[in-house]
Design a protein around this motif. Structure first.
Motif, PDB file in Angstrom:
ATOM      1  N   HIS A 189     -45.980  62.329  43.105  1.00  0.00           N
ATOM      2  CA  HIS A 189     -46.200  63.401  42.126  1.00  0.00           C
ATOM      3  C   HIS A 189     -46.753  62.833  40.819  1.00  0.00           C
ATOM      4  N   ASN A 190     -46.219  61.693  40.370  1.00  0.00           N
ATOM      5  CA  ASN A 190     -46.732  61.078  39.155  1.00  0.00           C
ATOM      6  C   ASN A 190     -48.191  60.669  39.302  1.00  0.00           C
ATOM      7  N   ALA A 211     -29.737  54.688  29.878  1.00  0.00           N
ATOM      8  CA  ALA A 211     -31.094  54.310  29.495  1.00  0.00           C
ATOM      9  C   ALA A 211     -32.068  54.750  30.576  1.00  0.00           C
ATOM     10  N   MET A 212     -32.935  55.680  30.244  1.00  0.00           N
ATOM     11  CA  MET A 212     -33.869  56.207  31.210  1.00  0.00           C
ATOM     12  C   MET A 212     -35.214  55.490  31.207  1.00  0.00           C
ATOM     13  N   MET A 213     -35.491  54.705  30.135  1.00  0.00           N
ATOM     14  CA  MET A 213     -36.789  54.057  30.006  1.00  0.00           C
ATOM     15  C   MET A 213     -36.707  52.617  30.474  1.00  0.00           C
ATOM     16  N   PRO A 214     -37.730  52.111  31.152  1.00  0.00           N
ATOM     17  CA  PRO A 214     -37.740  50.700  31.560  1.00  0.00           C
ATOM     18  C   PRO A 214     -37.939  49.787  30.359  1.00  0.00           C
ATOM     19  N   ASN A 215     -37.765  48.489  30.580  1.00  0.00           N
ATOM     20  CA  ASN A 215     -37.985  47.515  29.502  1.00  0.00           C
ATOM     21  C   ASN A 215     -38.832  46.339  29.970  1.00  0.00           C
ATOM     22  N   ASP A 216     -39.559  46.510  31.072  1.00  0.00           N
ATOM     23  CA  ASP A 216     -40.362  45.426  31.617  1.00  0.00           C
ATOM     24  C   ASP A 216     -41.639  45.225  30.799  1.00  0.00           C
ATOM     25  N   GLU A 217     -42.462  44.281  31.219  1.00  0.00           N
ATOM     26  CA  GLU A 217     -43.648  43.948  30.442  1.00  0.00           C
ATOM     27  C   GLU A 217     -44.657  45.093  30.421  1.00  0.00           C
ATOM     28  N   GLU A 218     -44.721  45.857  31.487  1.00  0.00           N
ATOM     29  CA  GLU A 218     -45.613  47.020  31.478  1.00  0.00           C
ATOM     30  C   GLU A 218     -45.189  48.002  30.391  1.00  0.00           C
ATOM     31  N   ALA A 229     -40.481  59.347  33.616  1.00  0.00           N
ATOM     32  CA  ALA A 229     -40.057  60.237  34.689  1.00  0.00           C
ATOM     33  C   ALA A 229     -39.316  59.590  35.852  1.00  0.00           C
ATOM     34  N   LEU A 230     -39.589  58.325  36.167  1.00  0.00           N
ATOM     35  CA  LEU A 230     -39.081  57.799  37.432  1.00  0.00           C
ATOM     36  C   LEU A 230     -37.564  57.888  37.541  1.00  0.00           C
TER      37      LEU A 230
END
Length: 353
Positions: A322-323, A80-87, A304-305
């Motif tokens: 860079h981001n 899983a490359m994507m976060p799942n936090d509130e943001e 990307a992170l």
């Protein structure tokens, strides 16, 4: 229109490493030049960036990993490359609104009729699409599936959220669903042909599957998106990282062929233009650009992170710097970039079983 760069750097400004050219074809001819707003009422060269501050802390620490200041699902660690936090949940809900705008206020394009009984939303995220469908069809049983338990607990009685990995064995009977929906799963699926074949098996004869995806690639008609820009380097790098782990990001233009190969018929593709900011003169495109500008300020880190640090080996500091440069470029009104998105739907033949 900007063409794909012949090479891109594994790390910013490191010319000793290059990656192969990314194929980011468009499913149809690119649109004609979009009229650019002159912004005569505003001389500031950058967009306001208050919207990029949509951040918050989660109170839950169960089944999560933390890195680069973000929270991830630990059950798919390394995948899983994507976060799942509130943001990220805020970004998902903004994306839902953008898709409503793209589809003219509709949740889908497929002609599913007025009385579907069983609906499945794959990768449901916050569950917002599934909840809207449950409200639209109160007699239907709507299931939202995701690997992260980030959906609300209090929902309508006709909706159910299941925490499960859709790349593993499905807990559903074949030929069960009237409608299966998937949105923004690029990078989340290892084998798209196999994934769509499994969807075909679980749709009822006469039922529909619809997929909403976006190019992970930007274009401009006037050359304002420069070949040597941080944004071009960013998109080349994440596409290379996705290919490196076997999870291609630019799959949107392949969906129709994959659906036909799986057995779906009457496959239809709708293509939409999504500006990166409110630079177009057209009021609808300008409104889309306002929401997309907010969404992108968060998406740059979300996409990307992990790819930059875990796959390409960048340090967290280099990735975040860079981001930040990319997000700064995206706030410049002189950048007239856009992306293509597609909604693809197909029907399972009535004779299929």
């Amino acid at each position: 229109m900007v063409s794909n760069p012949q090479e891109a750097h594994l790390a910013p400004s490191d010319s000793s490493h290059s990656v192969p050219q990314v194929n980011a074809e468009t499913p149809v001819n690119a649109p004609g030049p979009i009229a650019i707003d002159s912004f005569t009422d505003d001389t500031n060269s950058e967009f306001d960036d208050e919207a990029s501050d949509l951040t918050s802390l989660s109170s839950s620490v169960l089944e999560y990993e933390y890195e680069n200041g973000r929270r991830y699902c630990s059950t798919r660690s390394g995948v899983a490359m994507m976060p799942n936090d509130e943001e990220e949940q805020d970004r998902m809900d903004i994306t839902h609104h953008i898709w409503l705008m793209l589809l003219g206020g509709e949740l889908y394009n497929a002609p599913i009729g007025s009385n579907p009984q069983n609906i499945l939303d794959l990768g449901t995220g916050t569950g917002i699409w599934a909840m809207d469908m449950a409200e639209k069809f109160p007699n239907a049983h709507v299931i939202g599936n995701d690997v992260s338990p980030i959906q609300p607990n209090w929902v309508a009685p006709n909706i159910e959220f299941i925490v499960d990995d859709f790349e593993l064995e499905w807990p559903f009977e074949p030929n069960h669903f009237d409608f299966i929906h998937a949105r923004c799963l690029a990078g989340c699926v290892a084998s798209w042909p196999g994934f769509i074949s499994r969807i075909f098996d679980h749709v009822k004869p006469g039922g529909y599957f619809e997929s909403h995806e976006s190019a992970v690639w930007a274009w401009s008609d006037d050359g304002s998106l420069k070949e040597d820009s941080a944004l071009m380097e960013w998109q080349q790098a994440i596409n290379y990282a996705g290919e490196k782990i076997g999870r291609d990001l630019n799959i949107y233009y392949k969906l129709k062929d994959w659906m036909i190969a799986a057995g779906f018929v009457d496959v239809q593709v709708s293509v939409y233009v999504l500006p990166f900011s409110p630079w177009p003169r057209d009021p609808h495109l300008k409104a889309l650009g306002r929401y997309q500008a907010v969404q992108l300020q968060q998406a740059i880190d979300s996409y990307a992170l992990r790819l930059f640090t875990q796959v390409l080996g960048w340090s967290s500091e280099v990735a975040q710097i860079h981001n930040a440069k990319v997000k700064h470029e995206l706030r410049d009104k002189r950048l007239h970039a856009y992306v293509q998105t597609v909604a693809v739907h197909g029907r399972k033949p009535f004779y299929a079983c």
